[in-house]
Design an enzyme around this catalytic site. Structure first.
Site, PDB file in Angstrom:
ATOM      1  N   HIS A 122       0.808  -1.174   0.051  1.00  0.00           N
ATOM      2  CA  HIS A 122      -0.049  -0.153  -0.060  1.00  0.00           C
ATOM      3  C   HIS A 122       0.900   1.267  -0.046  1.00  0.00           C
ATOM      4  O   HIS A 122       2.003   1.090   0.686  1.00  0.00           O
ATOM      5  CB  HIS A 122      -0.652  -0.170   1.345  1.00  0.00           C
ATOM      6  CG  HIS A 122      -1.872   1.082   1.511  1.00  0.00           C
ATOM      7  ND1 HIS A 122      -1.738   2.237   1.706  1.00  0.00           N
ATOM      8  CD2 HIS A 122      -3.229   0.865   1.363  1.00  0.00           C
ATOM      9  CE1 HIS A 122      -2.850   2.884   1.772  1.00  0.00           C
ATOM     10  NE2 HIS A 122      -3.895   2.145   1.597  1.00  0.00           N
ATOM     11  N   ASP A 199       2.909  -4.896   8.358  1.00  0.00           N
ATOM     12  CA  ASP A 199       1.852  -3.878   7.821  1.00  0.00           C
ATOM     13  C   ASP A 199       0.456  -4.943   8.202  1.00  0.00           C
ATOM     14  O   ASP A 199       0.191  -5.531   7.238  1.00  0.00           O
ATOM     15  CB  ASP A 199       1.668  -3.069   6.655  1.00  0.00           C
ATOM     16  CG  ASP A 199       0.364  -2.455   6.166  1.00  0.00           C
ATOM     17  OD1 ASP A 199      -0.586  -2.694   7.138  1.00  0.00           O
ATOM     18  OD2 ASP A 199       0.525  -2.042   5.224  1.00  0.00           O
ATOM     19  N   GLN A 202      -4.682  -5.540   6.788  1.00  0.00           N
ATOM     20  CA  GLN A 202      -5.264  -6.373   6.333  1.00  0.00           C
ATOM     21  C   GLN A 202      -5.448  -7.924   6.870  1.00  0.00           C
ATOM     22  O   GLN A 202      -6.059  -8.728   6.208  1.00  0.00           O
ATOM     23  CB  GLN A 202      -5.305  -6.558   4.648  1.00  0.00           C
ATOM     24  CG  GLN A 202      -5.611  -5.168   3.869  1.00  0.00           C
ATOM     25  CD  GLN A 202      -6.886  -4.857   3.823  1.00  0.00           C
ATOM     26  OE1 GLN A 202      -7.837  -5.387   3.945  1.00  0.00           O
ATOM     27  NE2 GLN A 202      -7.015  -3.606   3.508  1.00  0.00           N
ATOM     28  N   LYS A 225     -10.678  -1.323  10.547  1.00  0.00           N
ATOM     29  CA  LYS A 225     -10.795  -2.250   9.635  1.00  0.00           C
ATOM     30  C   LYS A 225     -10.996  -3.367  10.332  1.00  0.00           C
ATOM     31  O   LYS A 225     -11.311  -4.429   9.904  1.00  0.00           O
ATOM     32  CB  LYS A 225      -9.286  -2.526   9.037  1.00  0.00           C
ATOM     33  CG  LYS A 225      -9.154  -1.268   7.847  1.00  0.00           C
ATOM     34  CD  LYS A 225      -7.936  -1.480   6.938  1.00  0.00           C
ATOM     35  CE  LYS A 225      -7.374  -0.468   6.304  1.00  0.00           C
ATOM     36  NZ  LYS A 225      -8.203   0.102   5.290  1.00  0.00           N
ATOM     37  N   CYS A 363      -4.433   2.506  -3.828  1.00  0.00           N
ATOM     38  CA  CYS A 363      -3.513   3.104  -3.108  1.00  0.00           C
ATOM     39  C   CYS A 363      -2.450   2.058  -3.151  1.00  0.00           C
ATOM     40  O   CYS A 363      -1.441   1.836  -2.340  1.00  0.00           O
ATOM     41  CB  CYS A 363      -3.609   3.243  -1.667  1.00  0.00           C
ATOM     42  SG  CYS A 363      -4.892   4.390  -1.102  1.00  0.00           S
TER      43      CYS A 363
HETATM   44  N1  PMP Z   1      -1.696  -0.850   4.498  1.00  0.00           N
HETATM   45  C1  PMP Z   1      -2.622  -1.728   3.985  1.00  0.00           C
HETATM   46  C2  PMP Z   1      -2.287  -3.194   3.406  1.00  0.00           C
HETATM   47  C3  PMP Z   1      -4.065  -1.035   3.781  1.00  0.00           C
HETATM   48  O1  PMP Z   1      -5.220  -1.976   3.299  1.00  0.00           O
HETATM   49  C4  PMP Z   1      -4.369  -0.186   4.302  1.00  0.00           C
HETATM   50  C5  PMP Z   1      -5.636   0.370   4.146  1.00  0.00           C
HETATM   51  N2  PMP Z   1      -6.337   0.606   2.925  1.00  0.00           N
HETATM   52  C6  PMP Z   1      -3.349   0.945   4.879  1.00  0.00           C
HETATM   53  C7  PMP Z   1      -2.181   0.222   4.944  1.00  0.00           C
HETATM   54  C8  PMP Z   1      -3.798   2.159   5.381  1.00  0.00           C
HETATM   55  O2  PMP Z   1      -4.659   2.128   6.475  1.00  0.00           O
HETATM   56  P1  PMP Z   1      -5.241   3.650   7.008  1.00  0.00           P
HETATM   57  O3  PMP Z   1      -5.615   4.095   5.965  1.00  0.00           O
HETATM   58  O4  PMP Z   1      -6.292   2.965   8.102  1.00  0.00           O
HETATM   59  O5  PMP Z   1      -4.182   4.201   7.771  1.00  0.00           O
END
Ligand code: PMP
Length: 404
Positions: A122, A199, A202, A225, A363
């Site tokens: 991401h 990270d 997910q 999440k 993203c």
């Molecule tokens: N890493 C991953 C793998 C994600 O899926 C996401 C959210 N789509 C994020 C980081 C960022 O999370 P947040 O927007 O809640 O900070």
């Protein structure tokens, strides 16, 4: 076994309609819906406890502090960290990774050092490292992936050299659903004396996570999440690292003594929590974690695994279907394109049928470049989704396909 009908009653939003159709919410990768107990925890605390934490001698402040610190302990237990000193509350995954890049970067990285990430990261696990690269001349190395969306582990093993300082990878890809072999990644990195940040944005909502069993040096995730509120997240780090890392932000709470000549910093975990923390959010997150724990993370994992297997089987039967991410080990995320139908058109038309999916690059632009596409449609499931909803999705996709 999960009683999905009973669970759905805990989520009021799931019984609403959109455009006169029952809502089919398949955008859980972006954020999850909230059970009543989480929303109640927020209103209850505002109505009956609210006061700023840590600084007050009065009854309400002590009560709010107790809830906030109990929440830290709930998070510790949930990921099996050794000490609650290792649990830092942040705004979410993004802020946690920025904290990491800044603070670990300040403490341990210098010009020419290398950080290993993967092709499927991401943006929030790419850009903070690039910003550090601009500040300090730290280089990014990228683990390649195969066409199924799996990491090339052989190449990963060859990427280490005397400049490698950190590996920072997603546990589960938000686009491909790939569940990365993080235990093996951590073992390999540690054999080269390199630390690892995972990270967990997910993974944490979908499977049991034990940071000590993984031996992760750092693990980060977002509350929203995992059925908790927005604006709260977690940064876990082993105490031996956190002790040696400087604060990320300065202000109230993170200090011991301040004078204009010199400031000394507070102990862990407060050193990393400048300003008034989101104490309402931390308590509501703890309620969410207790809620999913009561259902059982193993049960959630098994149920979603079956849901994903069912969805993959049904979706692969659709003509001109291209699924991105067919890893052997795959979580409840399905990214796809059908024929030449633009992802935005597919998403917009599915929306009219009451089906909420995400479209775009998610993203993860470098990953889109890897597959030579601009974006995908993404359906992502939670434990409140049903096979009936997947049937509705499949029928919806068929209908859109026939329109083109
Ligand atoms: N890493 C991953 C793998 C994600 O899926 C996401 C959210 N789509 C994020 C980081 C960022 O999370 P947040 O927007 O809640 O900070």
């Amino acid at each position: 076994m999960i009683d999905v009908n009973k669970i759905r009653e805990d989520f009021p939003i799931l019984s609403r309609t959109v455009y006169g159709k029952p809502l089919v919410y398949l955008d859980n990768g972006a954020t999850t819906q909230k059970p009543r107990c989480v929303v109640d925890a927020i209103t209850d605390e505002y109505y009956s406890v609210n006061a700023n934490v840590h600084r007050g001698v009065h009854f309400l402040s002590q009560k709010a502090t107790e809830l906030h610190e109990a929440a830290r302990e709930t998070v510790r237990r949930f990921i099996n960290a050794e000490s609650s000193n290792e649990i830092i509350f942040t705004r979410g995954t993004t802020e946690s990774i920025n904290l990491m890049a800044f603070s670990f970067g300040e403490a341990f990285l210098k010009e020419g050092d290398e950080v290993i990430v993967s092709t499927m990261e991401h943006h929030s696990n790419i850009v903070p490292w690039q910003m550090l690269g601009i500040r300090k001349g730290v280089k990014l190395r990228v683990i390649p992936i195969n066409d199924a969306g799996e990491l090339d582990m052989e190449e990963f093993g060859r990427m280490f050299n005397e400049k490698t300082r950190l590996v920072s990878v997603a546990h589960v890809s938000n686009v491909l659903g790939t569940i990365n072999p993080v235990k093996e990644i951590i073992r390999t990195a540690h054999s080269h004396d390199v630390s690892v940040m995972i990270d967990g944005a997910q993974s944490i909502p979908h499977m049991p996570v034990d940071v000590r069993e993984l031996d992760a040096d750092f693990y980060v995730f977002s509350g929203h999440k995992i059925y908790g509120p927005t604006g709260i997240g977690v940064f876990y780090g082993k105490e031996k690292w956190l002790d040696r890392m400087p604060p990320y932000q300065g202000g109230g709470e993170m200090i011991q003594n301040v004078s204009f000549e010199k400031t000394t910093y507070n102990e862990l975990p407060y050193k990393f929590e400048a300003g008034t923390p989101d104490y309402i959010g931390s308590n509501a997150l703890a309620v969410a974690l207790n809620y999913v724990s009561a259902i059982g993370m193993k049960e959630i994992e098994a149920y979603e695994h079956e849901l994903t297997r069912y969805a993959m089987e049904k979706m692969q039967q659709i003509e001109d279907m291209r699924i991105f991410g067919t890893a052997r080990d795959k979580g409840s995320v399905i990214s796809f394109l059908v024929g030449n139908i633009h992802h935005l058109d597919m998403g917009t038309l599915l929306d009219r049928l009451g089906i909420a999916v995400r479209t775009g690059h998610h993203c993860a632009e470098p990953l889109m470049h890897r597959f030579g596409i601009e974006g995908t449609v993404r359906a992502s499931f939670g434990f409140y989704n049903t096979k009936e909803e997947i049937d509705i999705l499949v029928k919806g996709i068929e209908r859109v396909r026939q329109m083109f």
